[in-house]
Design an enzyme around this catalytic site. Sequence first.
Site, PDB file in Angstrom:
ATOM      1  NE  ARG A 119     -39.342 -33.582 129.027  1.00  0.00           N
ATOM      2  CZ  ARG A 119     -38.410 -32.682 129.296  1.00  0.00           C
ATOM      3  NH1 ARG A 119     -38.279 -32.199 130.501  1.00  0.00           N
ATOM      4  NH2 ARG A 119     -37.595 -32.271 128.345  1.00  0.00           N
ATOM      5  CE1 TYR A 120     -43.829 -36.681 128.179  1.00  0.00           C
ATOM      6  CE2 TYR A 120     -41.812 -36.861 126.912  1.00  0.00           C
ATOM      7  CZ  TYR A 120     -42.958 -36.167 127.244  1.00  0.00           C
ATOM      8  OH  TYR A 120     -43.229 -34.969 126.635  1.00  0.00           O
ATOM      9  NE  ARG A 156     -43.003 -40.874 125.051  1.00  0.00           N
ATOM     10  CZ  ARG A 156     -43.940 -40.700 125.994  1.00  0.00           C
ATOM     11  NH1 ARG A 156     -44.073 -41.570 126.981  1.00  0.00           N
ATOM     12  NH2 ARG A 156     -44.718 -39.646 125.968  1.00  0.00           N
ATOM     13  CB  CYS A 185     -27.196 -30.112 112.692  1.00  0.00           C
ATOM     14  SG  CYS A 185     -28.103 -30.498 114.204  1.00  0.00           S
ATOM     15  CB  CYS A 205     -33.012 -24.887 113.003  1.00  0.00           C
ATOM     16  SG  CYS A 205     -33.125 -26.462 112.138  1.00  0.00           S
ATOM     17  CB  CYS A 254     -31.323 -24.949 117.591  1.00  0.00           C
ATOM     18  SG  CYS A 254     -30.827 -26.503 118.373  1.00  0.00           S
ATOM     19  NE  ARG A 261     -32.270 -31.480 122.940  1.00  0.00           N
ATOM     20  CZ  ARG A 261     -33.000 -32.184 122.102  1.00  0.00           C
ATOM     21  NH1 ARG A 261     -32.512 -32.559 120.936  1.00  0.00           N
ATOM     22  NH2 ARG A 261     -34.224 -32.536 122.410  1.00  0.00           N
ATOM     23  CG  ASP A 299     -39.158 -25.311 122.931  1.00  0.00           C
ATOM     24  OD1 ASP A 299     -40.321 -25.475 123.349  1.00  0.00           O
ATOM     25  OD2 ASP A 299     -38.457 -26.239 122.474  1.00  0.00           O
ATOM     26  CG  ASP A 312     -41.434 -29.936 125.044  1.00  0.00           C
ATOM     27  OD1 ASP A 312     -41.734 -30.392 126.174  1.00  0.00           O
ATOM     28  OD2 ASP A 312     -40.673 -30.526 124.259  1.00  0.00           O
ATOM     29  CE  LYS A 359     -42.125 -33.932 122.262  1.00  0.00           C
ATOM     30  NZ  LYS A 359     -41.143 -34.559 123.175  1.00  0.00           N
TER      31      LYS A 359
HETATM   32  C1  LIG Z   1     -40.284 -35.331 122.802  1.00  0.00           C
HETATM   33  C2  LIG Z   1     -39.654 -36.211 123.778  1.00  0.00           C
HETATM   34  C3  LIG Z   1     -39.940 -37.576 123.798  1.00  0.00           C
HETATM   35  C4  LIG Z   1     -40.891 -38.235 122.829  1.00  0.00           C
HETATM   36  O1  LIG Z   1     -42.194 -37.764 123.018  1.00  0.00           O
HETATM   37  P1  LIG Z   1     -43.400 -38.396 122.183  1.00  0.00           P
HETATM   38  O2  LIG Z   1     -44.587 -37.571 122.552  1.00  0.00           O
HETATM   39  O3  LIG Z   1     -43.495 -39.820 122.597  1.00  0.00           O
HETATM   40  O4  LIG Z   1     -43.040 -38.267 120.729  1.00  0.00           O
HETATM   41  C5  LIG Z   1     -39.317 -38.339 124.765  1.00  0.00           C
HETATM   42  N1  LIG Z   1     -38.494 -37.794 125.668  1.00  0.00           N
HETATM   43  C6  LIG Z   1     -38.228 -36.476 125.686  1.00  0.00           C
HETATM   44  C7  LIG Z   1     -37.334 -35.930 126.728  1.00  0.00           C
HETATM   45  C8  LIG Z   1     -38.797 -35.636 124.744  1.00  0.00           C
HETATM   46  O5  LIG Z   1     -38.525 -34.323 124.761  1.00  0.00           O
END
Ligand SMILES: *Cc1c(COP(=O)(O)O)cnc(C)c1O
Length: 444
Positions: A116-117, A120, A129, A133, A136, A138, A297, A334, A341
Amino acid sequence: MAKYPFPSKRAPLYRDVPDEQWYNWRWQLSQRLNTAEEIGKVIPLTDSERKALNAPNLFRVDITPYFISLIDPDDPEDPIRKQVIPTAAEMVPFTAMMEDSLAEDRHSPVPGLVHRYPDRVLMLVTTQCASYCRYCTRSRIVGDPSATFSRQEFELQLEYIRRTPQIRDVLLSGGDPLVLAPKILDEILSRLREIEHIEIVRIGTRVPVFLPMRITDELCEMLQKYHPLWMNIHVNTPNEITKELAEACDKLTRAGIPLGNQAVLLAGVNDNVDVQRQLVHDLVRIRVRPYYLYQCDLVEGAGHFRTPVGKGIEIMEGLRGHTSGYAVHQYIIDAPGGGGKIPVMPNYLLSYSDHKVVLRNYEGYITTYEEPVDYLPERAAKFKGEKRPEPGQSGVHGLLQGEQMFIKPENFDEVHDRHGIQHRLKDEKKWQPLGIGSGMKETA
Ligand SMILES: *Cc1c(COP(=O)(O)O)cnc(C)c1O
């Protein structure tokens, strides 16, 4: 200093279990409770809980003997109970409810990998798990043993990461990576470490909370081969912080793994400023840095856990300034639909002009900060390294850097293309029929 001198209590059912078994994580996993009959032997169930536990197609239930023992059996409002024992409220749909509220599936270039980002990725390495929870995010995939990820998918995930050099951070989640067989987790970490552009690896896990006995010296020895390795745990209330959790966190920290906490804001569980203050204080005492507090969520089955966003803001107002900065997590929504986020907080910036900023502090003290009048942007520090590209994702930062002048919603140009004539105010012939243009000047 030692706040947790005694082991946490065991439910009467487990009084005679020898320590070798109680503190054995395999025993704890094998003895998990999941039916009304089993859970009813530890906790007198309400009608609503019994109804949910007997309902078909409910999100998976499993609770370790250790974790269920932390519940006060006489309190139907116990905050740990609400996190793991379902009630009939789970079966009530709500407006805006979604199966995949964060649109993770749409962001998956290969199964189980969410990109998404820019820099990362989230890697879902298991669906299992230690306990489940009720809220959850997911639940569409978690808990289903038949939906577990295959070796072939793992190879595809690695391949994607290998050929995407902008990824510098891999977040292992699931399910819970720490319930994987130790050899498999070892292999995943070592294969990731072979990729040169991966700078950090992190693990998101609730195992230290549900199953602290899993954090053994051998596990820590294995994990510390893969530094820099970071870990986020998931504690929602002070009641979950026990001698066992404190010891597990101590082991992980001594293995050099920085620990953070991700909590979820849950109605009737931790939607109270004093509970949150106690939580973050107890976390920093065991050297866990509160990282995020998530708004719940829009996920199926979690409607009754949702709070207004204002509750989260109120909590943040009660933390920032009132306690150590280390103890203050960031409140996050989120974005439904997959925007990622988004931090949300009270306003501290009241106003500003071209040379002055008006701010307020946590007490309501209002002050001004005079800005410099001789600041030269062109003399700002120079960066000698190589800039990290963020193709299509530079966002508002990109606007400030001057890469772009605007960000347009999808189809903006089409929507605004009204097939009109070009505006030329001086072109009298075109404007006369509408009675504006030079004609207006004559009547004015
Ligand atoms: C939460 C998340 C991250 C990590 O987010 P940070 O703000 O860097 O902790 C990375 N990818 C996805 C898809 C996420 O949901």
